[in-house]
Design a protein around this motif. Sequence first.
Motif, PDB file in Angstrom:
ATOM      1  N   LEU A  13       0.861  -1.175   0.000  1.00 16.72           N
ATOM      2  CA  LEU A  13       0.000   0.000   0.000  1.00 16.72           C
ATOM      3  C   LEU A  13       0.895   1.221   0.000  1.00 16.72           C
ATOM      4  O   LEU A  13       1.804   1.334   0.816  1.00 16.72           O
ATOM      5  CB  LEU A  13      -0.888  -0.001   1.254  1.00 16.72           C
ATOM      6  N   VAL A  14       0.670   2.137  -0.925  1.00 20.82           N
ATOM      7  CA  VAL A  14       1.468   3.346  -1.007  1.00 20.82           C
ATOM      8  C   VAL A  14       0.574   4.528  -0.664  1.00 20.82           C
ATOM      9  O   VAL A  14      -0.445   4.749  -1.297  1.00 20.82           O
ATOM     10  CB  VAL A  14       2.067   3.517  -2.423  1.00 20.82           C
ATOM     11  N   CYS A  15       0.939   5.275   0.371  1.00 24.94           N
ATOM     12  CA  CYS A  15       0.139   6.405   0.847  1.00 24.94           C
ATOM     13  C   CYS A  15       0.650   7.714   0.266  1.00 24.94           C
ATOM     14  O   CYS A  15       1.814   7.840  -0.095  1.00 24.94           O
ATOM     15  CB  CYS A  15       0.201   6.493   2.380  1.00 24.94           C
ATOM     16  N   ASP A  16      -0.240   8.721   0.216  1.00 22.31           N
ATOM     17  CA  ASP A  16       0.157  10.059  -0.203  1.00 22.31           C
ATOM     18  C   ASP A  16       1.224  10.592   0.739  1.00 22.31           C
ATOM     19  O   ASP A  16       1.177  10.380   1.937  1.00 22.31           O
ATOM     20  CB  ASP A  16      -1.046  11.006  -0.186  1.00 22.31           C
ATOM     21  N   GLY A  17       2.209  11.307   0.201  1.00 18.94           N
ATOM     22  CA  GLY A  17       3.279  11.871   1.005  1.00 18.94           C
ATOM     23  C   GLY A  17       4.288  10.844   1.445  1.00 18.94           C
ATOM     24  O   GLY A  17       5.174  11.122   2.234  1.00 18.94           O
ATOM     25  N   CYS A  18       4.157   9.653   0.925  1.00 23.34           N
ATOM     26  CA  CYS A  18       4.977   8.528   1.356  1.00 23.34           C
ATOM     27  C   CYS A  18       6.173   8.327   0.435  1.00 23.34           C
ATOM     28  O   CYS A  18       7.170   7.785   0.854  1.00 23.34           O
ATOM     29  CB  CYS A  18       4.083   7.291   1.372  1.00 23.34           C
ATOM     30  N   TYR A  43       5.169   0.582   1.584  1.00 28.90           N
ATOM     31  CA  TYR A  43       6.450   0.759   0.907  1.00 28.90           C
ATOM     32  C   TYR A  43       6.576   2.246   0.628  1.00 28.90           C
ATOM     33  O   TYR A  43       5.849   2.793  -0.191  1.00 28.90           O
ATOM     34  CB  TYR A  43       6.524  -0.022  -0.399  1.00 28.90           C
ATOM     35  N   CYS A  44       7.459   2.908   1.351  1.00 27.71           N
ATOM     36  CA  CYS A  44       7.638   4.354   1.225  1.00 27.71           C
ATOM     37  C   CYS A  44       9.102   4.651   0.947  1.00 27.71           C
ATOM     38  O   CYS A  44       9.989   3.968   1.470  1.00 27.71           O
ATOM     39  CB  CYS A  44       7.249   5.066   2.512  1.00 27.71           C
ATOM     40  N   SER A  45       9.348   5.688   0.163  1.00 26.56           N
ATOM     41  CA  SER A  45      10.730   6.091  -0.095  1.00 26.56           C
ATOM     42  C   SER A  45      10.851   7.600  -0.031  1.00 26.56           C
ATOM     43  O   SER A  45       9.931   8.331  -0.405  1.00 26.56           O
ATOM     44  CB  SER A  45      11.206   5.573  -1.451  1.00 26.56           C
ATOM     45  N   TRP A  46      11.997   8.046   0.460  1.00 27.83           N
ATOM     46  CA  TRP A  46      12.330   9.462   0.511  1.00 27.83           C
ATOM     47  C   TRP A  46      13.732   9.603  -0.070  1.00 27.83           C
ATOM     48  O   TRP A  46      14.696   9.071   0.479  1.00 27.83           O
ATOM     49  CB  TRP A  46      12.297   9.993   1.942  1.00 27.83           C
ATOM     50  N   GLY A  92      12.855  -1.868  15.487  1.00 29.57           N
ATOM     51  CA  GLY A  92      12.737  -1.804  16.943  1.00 29.57           C
ATOM     52  C   GLY A  92      12.512  -0.392  17.426  1.00 29.57           C
ATOM     53  O   GLY A  92      11.793   0.380  16.804  1.00 29.57           O
ATOM     54  N   SER A  93      13.155  -0.042  18.536  1.00 28.07           N
ATOM     55  CA  SER A  93      12.925   1.290  19.109  1.00 28.07           C
ATOM     56  C   SER A  93      14.211   2.003  19.499  1.00 28.07           C
ATOM     57  O   SER A  93      14.173   2.967  20.242  1.00 28.07           O
ATOM     58  CB  SER A  93      12.019   1.172  20.332  1.00 28.07           C
ATOM     59  N   ASP A  94      15.343   1.552  19.013  1.00 27.20           N
ATOM     60  CA  ASP A  94      16.608   2.192  19.354  1.00 27.20           C
ATOM     61  C   ASP A  94      17.380   2.526  18.085  1.00 27.20           C
ATOM     62  O   ASP A  94      18.387   1.898  17.768  1.00 27.20           O
ATOM     63  CB  ASP A  94      17.437   1.276  20.261  1.00 27.20           C
ATOM     64  N   PRO A  95      16.909   3.518  17.328  1.00 31.15           N
ATOM     65  CA  PRO A  95      17.578   3.821  16.070  1.00 31.15           C
ATOM     66  C   PRO A  95      18.879   4.597  16.302  1.00 31.15           C
ATOM     67  O   PRO A  95      19.101   5.158  17.361  1.00 31.15           O
ATOM     68  CB  PRO A  95      16.567   4.705  15.355  1.00 31.15           C
ATOM     69  N   ARG A  96      19.681   4.603  15.318  1.00 30.51           N
ATOM     70  CA  ARG A  96      20.906   5.390  15.311  1.00 30.51           C
ATOM     71  C   ARG A  96      20.783   6.410  14.177  1.00 30.51           C
ATOM     72  O   ARG A  96      19.939   6.292  13.311  1.00 30.51           O
ATOM     73  CB  ARG A  96      22.124   4.500  15.052  1.00 30.51           C
ATOM     74  N   SER A  97      21.655   7.355  14.184  1.00 35.46           N
ATOM     75  CA  SER A  97      21.701   8.297  13.076  1.00 35.46           C
ATOM     76  C   SER A  97      22.595   7.709  11.984  1.00 35.46           C
ATOM     77  O   SER A  97      23.278   6.715  12.187  1.00 35.46           O
ATOM     78  CB  SER A  97      22.247   9.637  13.559  1.00 35.46           C
ATOM     79  N   VAL A  98      22.584   8.341  10.831  1.00 35.15           N
ATOM     80  CA  VAL A  98      23.397   7.883   9.711  1.00 35.15           C
ATOM     81  C   VAL A  98      23.707   9.088   8.844  1.00 35.15           C
ATOM     82  O   VAL A  98      22.946  10.062   8.833  1.00 35.15           O
ATOM     83  CB  VAL A  98      22.674   6.764   8.914  1.00 35.15           C
ATOM     84  N   TYR A  99      24.835   9.051   8.159  1.00 34.41           N
ATOM     85  CA  TYR A  99      25.112  10.095   7.189  1.00 34.41           C
ATOM     86  C   TYR A  99      25.673   9.482   5.916  1.00 34.41           C
ATOM     87  O   TYR A  99      26.276   8.412   5.934  1.00 34.41           O
ATOM     88  CB  TYR A  99      26.038  11.185   7.755  1.00 34.41           C
ATOM     89  N   SER A 100      25.460  10.172   4.815  1.00 34.92           N
ATOM     90  CA  SER A 100      25.863   9.674   3.503  1.00 34.92           C
ATOM     91  C   SER A 100      27.287  10.101   3.186  1.00 34.92           C
ATOM     92  O   SER A 100      27.854  10.978   3.845  1.00 34.92           O
ATOM     93  CB  SER A 100      24.913  10.222   2.433  1.00 34.92           C
ATOM     94  N   SER A 101      27.860   9.511   2.145  1.00 33.16           N
ATOM     95  CA  SER A 101      29.191   9.919   1.698  1.00 33.16           C
ATOM     96  C   SER A 101      29.105  10.962   0.591  1.00 33.16           C
ATOM     97  O   SER A 101      30.103  11.551   0.218  1.00 33.16           O
ATOM     98  CB  SER A 101      29.979   8.706   1.203  1.00 33.16           C
ATOM     99  N   SER A 102      27.895  11.185   0.069  1.00 32.57           N
ATOM    100  CA  SER A 102      27.683  12.181  -0.980  1.00 32.57           C
ATOM    101  C   SER A 102      26.519  13.082  -0.560  1.00 32.57           C
ATOM    102  O   SER A 102      26.076  13.032   0.583  1.00 32.57           O
ATOM    103  CB  SER A 102      27.368  11.486  -2.312  1.00 32.57           C
ATOM    104  N   ASN A 103      26.006  13.844  -1.495  1.00 33.84           N
ATOM    105  CA  ASN A 103      24.918  14.766  -1.162  1.00 33.84           C
ATOM    106  C   ASN A 103      23.533  14.139  -1.311  1.00 33.84           C
ATOM    107  O   ASN A 103      22.529  14.845  -1.313  1.00 33.84           O
ATOM    108  CB  ASN A 103      25.019  16.048  -1.998  1.00 33.84           C
ATOM    109  N   SER A 104      23.460  12.816  -1.384  1.00 37.39           N
ATOM    110  CA  SER A 104      22.140  12.184  -1.475  1.00 37.39           C
ATOM    111  C   SER A 104      22.061  10.921  -0.618  1.00 37.39           C
ATOM    112  O   SER A 104      23.056  10.237  -0.384  1.00 37.39           O
ATOM    113  CB  SER A 104      21.777  11.870  -2.930  1.00 37.39           C
ATOM    114  N   LEU A 105      20.844  10.659  -0.162  1.00 37.27           N
ATOM    115  CA  LEU A 105      20.563   9.511   0.694  1.00 37.27           C
ATOM    116  C   LEU A 105      19.156   9.030   0.349  1.00 37.27           C
ATOM    117  O   LEU A 105      18.237   9.844   0.209  1.00 37.27           O
ATOM    118  CB  LEU A 105      20.617   9.936   2.162  1.00 37.27           C
ATOM    119  N   LEU A 106      18.997   7.733   0.193  1.00 36.27           N
ATOM    120  CA  LEU A 106      17.689   7.134  -0.056  1.00 36.27           C
ATOM    121  C   LEU A 106      17.240   6.420   1.209  1.00 36.27           C
ATOM    122  O   LEU A 106      17.970   5.593   1.760  1.00 36.27           O
ATOM    123  CB  LEU A 106      17.748   6.139  -1.214  1.00 36.27           C
ATOM    124  N   VAL A 107      16.037   6.737   1.672  1.00 34.19           N
ATOM    125  CA  VAL A 107      15.454   6.104   2.855  1.00 34.19           C
ATOM    126  C   VAL A 107      14.205   5.360   2.411  1.00 34.19           C
ATOM    127  O   VAL A 107      13.340   5.940   1.748  1.00 34.19           O
ATOM    128  CB  VAL A 107      15.101   7.143   3.936  1.00 34.19           C
TER     129      VAL A 107
END
Length: 163
Positions: A13-18, A43-46, A92-107
């Motif tokens: 299911l793909v939602c608006d703004g997702c 299934y959502c992507s940013w 789960g409930s204990d996320p970490r932060s992350v950073y990319s090696s370039s100017n883009s990141l896909l979540v």
Amino acid sequence: MENRGLNAYIYFLVCDGCNETLQADKGGFHSPNYPQQYPDNQYCSWRITVSPSHQVYLLFTSFNLQAENNTDAVYAYDGDSETGELLRVFYGSDPRSVYSSSNSLLVIFKSDNNRSYAGFQAIFHAINCSSKLTYMQSFFGYNFTRSLNVYCISVIFSNRVLK
């Protein structure tokens, strides 16, 4: 010749703004229905893109998914597609932060059809990892209590260390 084989289908299911492309040096996004339970089979992507010669720093400000691996999860890829390096899988409930090696990141956020939770809220910011971070008065809305003398391996603020 007639094909009478078994056909299997996977439905998401793909939602608006997702599914968004976010082109800014800072911003945020969240799972569908946040802070209420997200729907099953999501299934959502940013696709996040910040200024050239910068990297994307992603921080989850709230995070609550199923605790079991290979169920509901958030995937962070270096670059703007799933062909980039998979940097982290969050669940789960204990996320970490992350950073990319370039100017883009896909979540990418995927949920199964078994139990839903509150989901997540995330913010991102453009950072420059090519130089040492020095004193900054505010970062993601948090005020630093002392000077920084770190590279992009760890960012220290408040009383938390994010790796």
